[in-house]
Design a protein around this motif. Structure first.
Motif, PDB file in Angstrom:
ATOM      1  N   UNK A  35       0.809  -1.199   0.000  1.00  0.00           N
ATOM      2  CA  UNK A  35       0.000   0.000   0.000  1.00  0.00           C
ATOM      3  C   UNK A  35       0.855   1.268   0.000  1.00  0.00           C
ATOM      4  N   UNK A  36       1.940   1.222   0.751  1.00  0.00           N
ATOM      5  CA  UNK A  36       2.795   2.396   0.894  1.00  0.00           C
ATOM      6  C   UNK A  36       3.447   2.729  -0.434  1.00  0.00           C
ATOM      7  N   UNK A  70       0.830   4.519  -2.474  1.00  0.00           N
ATOM      8  CA  UNK A  70       0.581   5.900  -2.081  1.00  0.00           C
ATOM      9  C   UNK A  70       1.708   6.812  -2.530  1.00  0.00           C
ATOM     10  N   UNK A  71       2.941   6.303  -2.440  1.00  0.00           N
ATOM     11  CA  UNK A  71       4.056   7.152  -2.832  1.00  0.00           C
ATOM     12  C   UNK A  71       4.085   7.390  -4.337  1.00  0.00           C
TER      13      UNK A  71
END
Lengths: 412, 328, 292
Positions: free
Chosen positions: B124-125, B128-129
């Motif tokens: 997920x990270x 998002x980035x």
């Protein structure tokens, strides 16, 4: 994540082949060409933004255009057909719809679009495919300015005209120290640039104190207003529009800025701006405005307003006028040309003058830009309602951009 | 991430089915080559846009499907490629060939920078980035008026004489699409590609076996960016104008939907998804202004009932029939 | 640049941060417990604003209308969120992140057009109630009452959330589910009820944010797009799932942007990305620990 499976090209290729076959089938069934000997109607392909924040303008333009088409047909004039396409405010969709309209629908004219970048892109395609394009939504001065050509017309005042009108109004005031601000997109910058260059010519003593640019769709203007207030300019000149305009005006009232520092903004007293504000409209805000349904109080304007109200149950706003003029210019040009040949219609449109709700309007021969008057005034509460007050009219000659400058820019 | 239970195909038919596949592929290409003589100009143009989008979607799938990474803003590299061509041709006097060659390289470079930050994160990270950094690139393109013309976009992009007709653009995009697809396919079948699959399915184990997972992911990211840049070049050939909206997130979301629709697990899946989406958006747009509503409902249906995509679903059916046949 | 301006700008930035916090708190809560990126969060915020407008208009845009709207709008959005969660989301909890994201994205598309169908395309505006109109004098600069109001609402919401999460039984279960979903299931606790509660609460917060912002701005389509970018940046900066992180990063974003506007007003549009970029380079996984 699913594990990868191997390839089976047969199935994929089968699918692709079916796809192609389907395309071929639909391709072969293109729109039939008219075989009747009577005059075929002129077909207009409208590309505009019917989705998203700017959709209110597109529906106004369309309704105005439809009214003009209806009036033309009722008077026994040329028949105009039209189809619409939604570009979702994306210029790449504007161009692909333009191509669909020209190549598949085989339209004679293109019209639209509120997105300036879209207008410029479609204008380019119109030039290459030699299909005339009537812009009634995009306000960039480049459309009939440096990027203009034979196949593009504009029936709305662009940022050069707005800027010149604003400069004209501000030059009559005593303000010297100016703070410029606006929404950070081409429209905002263009209005301010045009206004400033004209103002420094009309009133050489003006001084620019600073600039502030906020993102389009900003919801809270308080930090910007607070910062500008501390600079204490003589006047705040704002280049913004659309949803930002209403929100900005609201913030001006909420922070009480209009009582401390004079503010100028284009369309500040337009009903589209004032109506949503209710009784929270900031008094004293200066502005220019291309169209009001109650000014000028002429017979033509009244007739237009009544007809529009009868058809759509609401008063016409500025974009309705632009769409209406687009349709009326087209109808009159077809009549004058006595033919549905695109080139002849273009020739007829150049320099054509028609009667409109704002008086006489002319499509300038040199740049295909419509010349109409513009009003300027101030927001005030009259008989308990907020409206434009102390209104003056600027003639089109006072506010139209110089033809020499345009021709020079085009030749570069 | 959870894995679905699909069996890996073993190909019992071996060479025969490979030749069958190859034969049909060649037939398909021949039909496409003849298209301009059969179809009207508009459909030739439409096919050219399908080819452009198909390449973009397939390049995304290298990272998304094969790499198992949640890449949410692939459109940025497409936009960068398109803008590179636009800027070089309109603001410099360098030849067109330079613009075309520079575009995928610039796109790959941006992919390298963004990817370098993102591959250190997982799941997920990572997503998002990519979103945040991609939007930063959009903001720069939007605001850097001197270089990009801001939100007005760049129009009337000049192309060489031989590319001025729709038919020539069609053949060019088809040629570049086929070459790119072949290269991408070979990459997926190469040791690198297979290792990439391993990093997707079990990154911990891959790491312990000595595979540099981050480096593989970054390489895939850059390759995908390179080919996205190429599709940006094709876009300019077809449309001849660019605007910052190309780099906004909703364009990338549409590419994601294409991959999902066609099937993330099949090489040709994104291509099919691209074709279908372009066609549907055009047909629906003829009749209504509520295309986004239709797209939303379509996506909802896909997500709930057909997450493996059309080709993924067909693969499942085929596999089931194969195993049944194997049992007999 | 005198003290009054700096001080008033600070408070204005802080009040903006409060709206950011209310919206991103919901988003990060959903992240933390459900592990879902809710792209529809901006759409819920927009629906909250539109419903606040409708409620307020129903009561003639008077003072009662505002307070009623503030009460009703978040509740309606909460109900819509519950429907979404029970009707759609729960079928995909075990799936890929991509599938979950695309499902919420489909809702964005659908909501956008539904709002257009229900409310039309014209710009709408809602009045600030009389008691909150105008501004007051703060050390020589003026601060609008509404911004001061937001400065009260924000911490109240933060306090309420903290109380819920640390003092109530359900709140503690939510935190436990965020940390270890399987363990919660093993302990026999109904995790589906937890998910529904959290998603509904997130929706309530989004609706509240929309209702609070409605009187200060134009209510139009496209509102969802403009807030969701901020919300995502803030949540990522603060640490996915961490409510205190969301509070801190909301304040940094609000105040940072306000001061940026004071000192570099020409390029204000880039400020949020610069703030996000700097913070992410310094601490890529967020300021505070993710998933509390």
């Amino acid at each position: 994540m699913v594990r990868m499976v191997g390839k089976k090209k047969s199935l994929i290729r089968l699918g692709s082949i079916l796809l192609i076959t389907a395309l071929m089938a639909s391709g072969c069934g293109s729109s039939p060409s008219p075989t009747k000997t009577e005059e075929k109607p002129v077909k207009v392909g409208i590309i505009d933004t019917y989705t998203g924040g700017a959709a209110v303008y597109a529906s106004d333009s369309l309704d105005g255009f439809k009214l003009a088409v209806k009036e033309s047909a009722d008077k026994g004039g040329p028949k105009i057909e039209f189809v619409t396409r939604d570009d979702e405010f994306k210029p790449d969709k504007s161009t692909s719809w333009a191509k669909e309209l020209v190549m598949r629908e085989q339209v004679d004219f293109l019209a639209g679009t509120t997105n300036s970048a879209g207008s410029l892109a479609v204008s380019q395609y119109a030039k290459e495919s030699k299909v005339p394009f009537i812009v009634w939504g995009g306000m960039s001065d480049k459309i009939t300015g440096e990027a203009g050509h034979r196949y593009v017309f504009s029936t709305l005042p662009n940022t050069a005209i707005i800027g010149k009108a604003g400069a004209s109004q501000l030059s009559k005031t005593s303000y010297q120290k100016v703070w410029l601000a606006g929404s950070d997109y081409e429209y905002g910058h263009s209005v301010i640039n045009n206004l400033w260059s004209n103002l420094t010519t009309l009133k050489p003593g003006v001084e620019k104190m600073g600039e502030t640019w906020w993102r389009v769709g900003e919801t809270d203007f308080t930090p910007y207003i607070n910062a500008i207030r501390s600079a204490k300019p003589d006047v705040l000149v704002v280049g913004t529009g659309g949803a930002d305009m209403v929100a900005f005006m609201k913030a001006v009232k909420a922070t009480g800025l209009n009582q401390e520092i004079p503010v100028w903004a284009h369309t500040s007293y337009d009903p589209a701006t004032l109506r949503p504000l209710g009784d929270q409209a900031p008094e004293g805000v200066l502005g220019t405005n291309p169209y009001l349904f109650n000014y000028p109080d002429t017979a033509e304007n009244k007739a237009f307003v009544d007809a529009f109200k009868k058809e759509y149950n609401r008063e016409p706003a500025a974009f309705a006028l632009y769409g209406y003029m687009g349709g009326k210019f087209l109808g009159e040009a077809i009549k004058k040309a006595g033919s549905t040949d695109k080139e002849k219609i273009i020739d007829a449109m150049e320099g054509l003058t028609i009667d409109t709700p704002v008086g006489k309007a002319t499509l300038r021969k040199e740049d295909h830009q419509v010349a109409i008057p513009m009003s300027y005034g101030v927001v005030a509460k009259v008989n308990g309602i907020f409206t434009g007050n102390d209104l003056h009219t600027l003639n089109s000659e006072e506010i139209m951009p110089s033809i020499d400058a345009i021709l020079k820019a085009r030749s570069k | 991430m959870s894995t679905n239970n699909l069996k890996l195909i073993e190909n019992p038919k071996g060479k025969f089915s490979n030749y069958l596949g190859l034969g049909l592929a060649i037939t398909g290409i021949l039909i496409l080559l003849m298209a301009p003589t059969i179809l009207t100009q508009y459909y030739v143009y439409l096919l050219a846009t399908v080819f452009t989008t198909a390449l973009l979607a397939t390049s995304l799938n290298l990272v998304l499907g094969y790499g198992g990474l949640l890449h949410l803003h692939h459109g940025v590299f497409f936009g960068v490629g398109a803008y590179t061509v636009a800027i070089v041709t309109t603001k410099t006097s360098w030849p067109f060939a330079v613009a075309v060659m520079l575009a995928p390289l610039v796109a790959a470079l941006i992919a390298l920078v963004i990817g370098w930050f993102c591959v250190r994160l997982r799941g997920l990270y990572f997503g998002m980035l990519t979103l945040a950094l991609g939007q930063l690139v959009w903001a720069i393109v939007y605001r850097w008026n001197a270089l990009t013309n801001g939100d007005n976009g760049i129009h009337a992009i000049p192309v060489p004489e031989f590319l001025s007709s729709i038919n020539s653009v069609y053949y060019t995009t088809l040629l570049i699409l086929v070459i790119s697809l072949v290269i991408l396919y070979m990459i997926t079948k190469s040791p690198f590609g297979l290792t990439l699959l391993a990093t997707r399915d079990n990154p911990v184990r891959s790491e312990s076996v000595g595979i540099n997972v981050k480096r593989h992911r970054l390489t895939a990211f850059v390759i995908a960016g390179f080919f996205a840049g190429i599709s940006g070049v094709l876009f300019v050939l077809v449309e001849r104008s660019v605007a910052p909206s190309l780099l906004f997130w909703n364009e990338s979301a549409e590419v994601l939907i294409m991959c999902l629709m066609g099937g993330l697990t099949v090489f040709m899946g994104p291509m099919l998804g691209a074709g279908i989406l372009v066609l549907i958006s055009m047909i629906v747009g003829l009749y209504t202004e509520y295309w986004l509503l239709v797209l939303g409902l379509l996506l909802l249906f896909l997500v709930l009932f057909l997450p493996q995509g059309i080709l993924g679903y067909l693969m499942e059916i085929y596999n089931k029939s194969q195993t049944r046949r194997g049992e007999n | 640049m005198d003290f009054a301006t700096l001080a008033s700008q600070f408070f204005i930035g802080l009040s903006r941060g409060m709206i950011f916090f209310i919206v991103s708190a919901g988003l990060t809560l959903i992240f933390g417990v459900l592990r879902i990126t809710n792209f529809a969060h901006g759409a819920l915020y927009m629906i909250g604003a539109f419903i606040a407008y409708s409620v307020s208009t129903l009561f003639g845009q008077g003072p009662y209308g505002f307070w009623l709207a503030l009460l009703v709008a978040p509740l309606v959005v909460m109900f819509v969120s519950l429907v979404i969660e029970r009707g759609l989301l729960r079928f995909i909890y075990n799936r890929d992140h991509l599938i979950q994201m695309l499902l919420t994205y489909s809702l964005v598309l659908i909501a956008g057009d539904l709002v257009k169908i229900i409310w039309g395309t014209e710009y709408k505006s809602m009045d600030i109630p009389n008691v909150l109109r105008g501004s007051f004098n703060l050390w020589g600069a003026s601060l609008p009452w509404y911004n001061a109001f937001l400065l009260i609402v924000g911490p109240v919401v933060a306090l309420g959330l903290w109380l819920f999460l640390s003092k109530t039984h359900l709140g503690k279960i939510c935190r436990a589910t965020a940390t270890d979903r399987e363990m919660v299931d093993v302990l026999g606790i109904n995790s589906t009820r937890v998910f529904a509660t959290v998603f509904a609460l997130g929706g309530w917060l989004a609706g509240l944010g929309g209702a609070l912002i409605a009187p200060t701005t134009t209510i139009s389509m496209g509102m969802d797009a403009s807030i969701i970018i901020y919300a995502f940046l803030i949540v990522v900066i603060g640490g996915l799932g961490n409510i205190w992180g969301a509070l801190i990063s909301s304040i940094i974003m609000g105040v940072g942007e306000a001061f940026g506007i004071l000192f570099i007003p020409g390029v204000a549009i880039i400020i949020p990305y610069i703030i996000a970029g700097v913070l992410l380079i310094l601490r890529p996984s967020g300021l505070l620990k993710s998933a509390w």
